[in-house]
Design a protein around this motif. Structure first.
Motif, mmCIF file in Angstrom:
data_model
loop_
_atom_site.group_PDB
_atom_site.id
_atom_site.type_symbol
_atom_site.label_atom_id
_atom_site.label_comp_id
_atom_site.label_asym_id
_atom_site.label_seq_id
_atom_site.Cartn_x
_atom_site.Cartn_y
_atom_site.Cartn_z
ATOM 1 N N PRO A 203 -16.036 -15.599 -35.329
ATOM 2 C CA PRO A 203 -15.379 -15.614 -34.019
ATOM 3 C C PRO A 203 -13.903 -15.218 -34.152
ATOM 4 O O PRO A 203 -13.269 -15.440 -35.183
ATOM 5 N N PHE A 204 -13.364 -14.657 -33.095
ATOM 6 C CA PHE A 204 -11.967 -14.202 -33.092
ATOM 7 C C PHE A 204 -11.035 -15.315 -32.625
ATOM 8 O O PHE A 204 -11.444 -16.242 -31.923
ATOM 9 N N ASP A 205 -9.786 -15.193 -33.022
ATOM 10 C CA ASP A 205 -8.781 -16.150 -32.546
ATOM 11 C C ASP A 205 -8.484 -15.936 -31.065
ATOM 12 O O ASP A 205 -8.133 -16.878 -30.351
ATOM 13 N N ASP B 3 -21.885 -6.388 -33.387
ATOM 14 C CA ASP B 3 -20.606 -6.365 -34.090
ATOM 15 C C ASP B 3 -19.595 -7.323 -33.484
ATOM 16 O O ASP B 3 -18.622 -7.697 -34.116
ATOM 17 N N ILE B 4 -19.807 -7.716 -32.220
ATOM 18 C CA ILE B 4 -18.847 -8.621 -31.592
ATOM 19 C C ILE B 4 -19.518 -9.917 -31.122
ATOM 20 O O ILE B 4 -19.061 -10.576 -30.202
ATOM 21 N N ARG B 5 -20.673 -10.241 -31.765
ATOM 22 C CA ARG B 5 -21.337 -11.517 -31.520
ATOM 23 C C ARG B 5 -21.811 -11.668 -30.068
ATOM 24 O O ARG B 5 -21.806 -12.750 -29.509
ATOM 25 N N MET B 6 -22.206 -10.562 -29.455
ATOM 26 C CA MET B 6 -22.756 -10.649 -28.110
ATOM 27 C C MET B 6 -24.279 -10.567 -28.137
ATOM 28 O O MET B 6 -24.929 -10.474 -27.110
ATOM 29 N N ASP B 7 -24.857 -10.606 -29.349
ATOM 30 C CA ASP B 7 -26.305 -10.509 -29.460
ATOM 31 C C ASP B 7 -26.945 -11.875 -29.218
ATOM 32 O O ASP B 7 -26.282 -12.861 -28.930
ATOM 33 N N GLU C 149 -21.635 -18.630 -22.219
ATOM 34 C CA GLU C 149 -22.082 -18.823 -23.595
ATOM 35 C C GLU C 149 -21.780 -17.588 -24.444
ATOM 36 O O GLU C 149 -21.332 -17.706 -25.590
ATOM 37 N N GLN C 150 -22.018 -16.411 -23.885
ATOM 38 C CA GLN C 150 -21.738 -15.177 -24.617
ATOM 39 C C GLN C 150 -20.243 -15.037 -24.898
ATOM 40 O O GLN C 150 -19.846 -14.639 -25.991
ATOM 41 N N VAL C 151 -19.428 -15.346 -23.925
ATOM 42 C CA VAL C 151 -17.974 -15.259 -24.115
ATOM 43 C C VAL C 151 -17.535 -16.257 -25.169
ATOM 44 O O VAL C 151 -16.738 -15.933 -26.068
ATOM 45 N N ALA C 152 -18.051 -17.460 -25.080
ATOM 46 C CA ALA C 152 -17.642 -18.514 -26.011
ATOM 47 C C ALA C 152 -18.005 -18.170 -27.447
ATOM 48 O O ALA C 152 -17.291 -18.562 -28.380
ATOM 49 N N ARG C 153 -19.112 -17.446 -27.662
ATOM 50 C CA ARG C 153 -19.509 -17.091 -29.019
ATOM 51 C C ARG C 153 -18.541 -16.099 -29.669
ATOM 52 O O ARG C 153 -18.519 -15.951 -30.884
ATOM 53 N N GLY D 127 -11.588 -26.826 -24.893
ATOM 54 C CA GLY D 127 -10.924 -26.429 -26.139
ATOM 55 C C GLY D 127 -10.524 -24.977 -26.149
ATOM 56 O O GLY D 127 -9.544 -24.598 -26.791
ATOM 57 N N ILE D 128 -11.282 -24.118 -25.465
ATOM 58 C CA ILE D 128 -10.921 -22.712 -25.366
ATOM 59 C C ILE D 128 -9.815 -22.548 -24.332
ATOM 60 O O ILE D 128 -9.927 -23.013 -23.197
#
Length: 439
Positions: A387-389, A373-377, A406-410, A433-434
């Protein structure tokens, strides 16, 4: 009454939460112990070996001789009653003694004339509550006489949720009793269950006071660090960089900035300040620390808001009051969430340990439950959200601390914000960029 205790000594622990359950389990190794709680669901879960607080492992719970009940009559005839119920504050930060007084009345209903039972309080209170409020209530409800039919003691709890080192069977236990014989009996009781030994306080009031200043001291120190973190923000410094340097001095006290919630540090200072004000003293330092720490959630929300666009989608990681525990009581993460929502942002919340029903009931928050649900898969799997703002790392649960860059960036847009409240990702190299923010 004698100071002798043995396996047939009957102990009743009143309240089976974070404090009462671990204590009852270790007591049951040495004494005939009953664990009483008014929550039938809680008792049913414990009978099946499930402790939702994660303080006692299932195998330990199932192997314990602890007798569990919701019927206070089963506590009748106990030699020692130990009250371990919560003592929160109300919406005005005034001590709420209703749980402890209710437990007092339950104990009073099963006291036996002439038995000389000891009623020990572990609940956090301000000095005087045990003797000036609980004692008279025990007499009123039972019709018995303190000092003849029953006696009072106080032994402040020192449970630190999630701490597997400073457990109840390893810490030094402060004890106090209304006379030397009670004191020695409690020394025998608590001394038999902890390798840390016991400390005999000079009086019940001294033991009560020791408890509230233990946590008030931490609260004040954290408030200082929070205040200097705010100052460093204006200078463009991270408090963690400053603390890392200052921490090399041998006598520098190591505290970290952040949210101060939970059922101890965020509550106990109000018990001391309440009593101080009753006595006509204005507790300036204590209340100043409370104001700073109580305002940190909104301050953090404001800092994040200044760094993201209007109506942003924000993911908050963690809702419990501290890392690696399921305890939601008095969590200040909700202040960050409410602050962001007040600024018009849409906030989603994930926590792998918090109970979803409790989060909804307590705070009106619907938790994201699955990693996907939070793109950590796995990147090869389809993600269910964009992705969230902004991503706010609010609670440093291990599952978050162990995430890769990589997981955080996703989780966040290419030009989004990662707000790391506790600095757990401060050494992580994120893609260009992040944007990043931390205290």
């Amino acid at each position: 009454m004698t100071a002798q205790l043995g396996p047939k000594t009957k102990v009743a622990v009143i309240g089976l939460g974070y404090v009462g359950l671990p204590l009852a389990v270790v007591l049951a190794r040495h004494f005939d112990t009953i664990g009483f709680d008014i929550n039938q669901t809680r008792v049913d879960e414990l009978r099946k070996g499930h402790d939702r607080t994660d303080e006692v492992e299932a195998a330990v719970l199932r192997a314990s001789s602890l007798h569990l009940t919701t019927n206070v009559e089963e506590c009748r005839g106990a030699d020692i009653f130990i009250v371990t119920v919560p003592t929160p504050v109300d919406e005005t930060n005034t001590p709420d003694l209703r749980p402890v007084m209710s437990a007092t009345r339950s104990v009073a209903s099963v006291l036996t004339p002439g038995a000389g039972a000891i009623v020990v309080y572990e609940s956090t209170v301000y000095p005087g509550v045990t003797e000036d409020m609980c004692g008279p209530e025990l007499e009123r409800v039972s019709g018995l006489k303190r000092g003849v039919d029953f006696f009072l003691g106080y032994s402040p709890e020192r449970i630190n949720p999630g701490d597997r080192e400073h457990t109840v069977d390893r810490i030094t236990k402060v004890i106090s009793g209304e006379n030397p014989e009670v004191l020695e009996k409690l020394a025998t009781l608590y001394g038999s269950v902890t390798s840390g030994g016991v400390f005999r306080a000079k009086s019940i009031k001294a033991a009560e006071a020791a408890k509230v200043i233990e946590n008030a001291q931490r609260d004040i120190n954290i408030a200082f660090i929070n205040e200097v973190a705010m100052i460093f923000q204006k200078i463009g410094l991270s408090a963690y960089d400053v603390l890392e340097a200052a921490g090399t001095k041998w006598n520098f006290l190591k505290f970290s900035p952040g949210l101060v919630g939970g059922h101890c540090i965020g509550v106990d200072p109000y018990y001391l300040s309440f009593r101080a004000q009753e006595l006509g003293h204005d507790p300036e330092v204590i209340l100043a620390g409370r104001r700073i720490n109580d305002g940190m959630g909104r301050y953090i929300a404001d800092c994040i808001h200044q760094r993201i666009g209007a109506n942003s989608r924000v993911l908050v990681l963690g809702l419990t009051f501290k890392e690696n525990v399921p305890d939601l009581r008095n969590s200040k993460v909700i202040d960050v969430i409410r602050g962001l929502e007040a600024h018009g942002h849409k906030v989603r919340v994930h926590d792998p340990l918090a109970d979803g029903d409790e989060a909804h009931e307590e705070y009106g928050v619907t938790l994201l439950r699955r990693m996907a649900d939070i793109r950590m898969d796995d990147p090869s799997r389809a993600a269910e959200t964009e992705p969230f703002d902004a991503v706010v790392a609010a609670v440093p649960h291990n599952v978050y601390a162990q995430m890769s860059a990589e997981q955080v960036a996703r989780l966040v847009k290419a030009d989004g914000l990662v707000a790391d409240i506790k600095g757990m990702w401060r050494h992580m190299e994120l893609p260009n960029g992040i944007h990043r923010w931390q205290l």
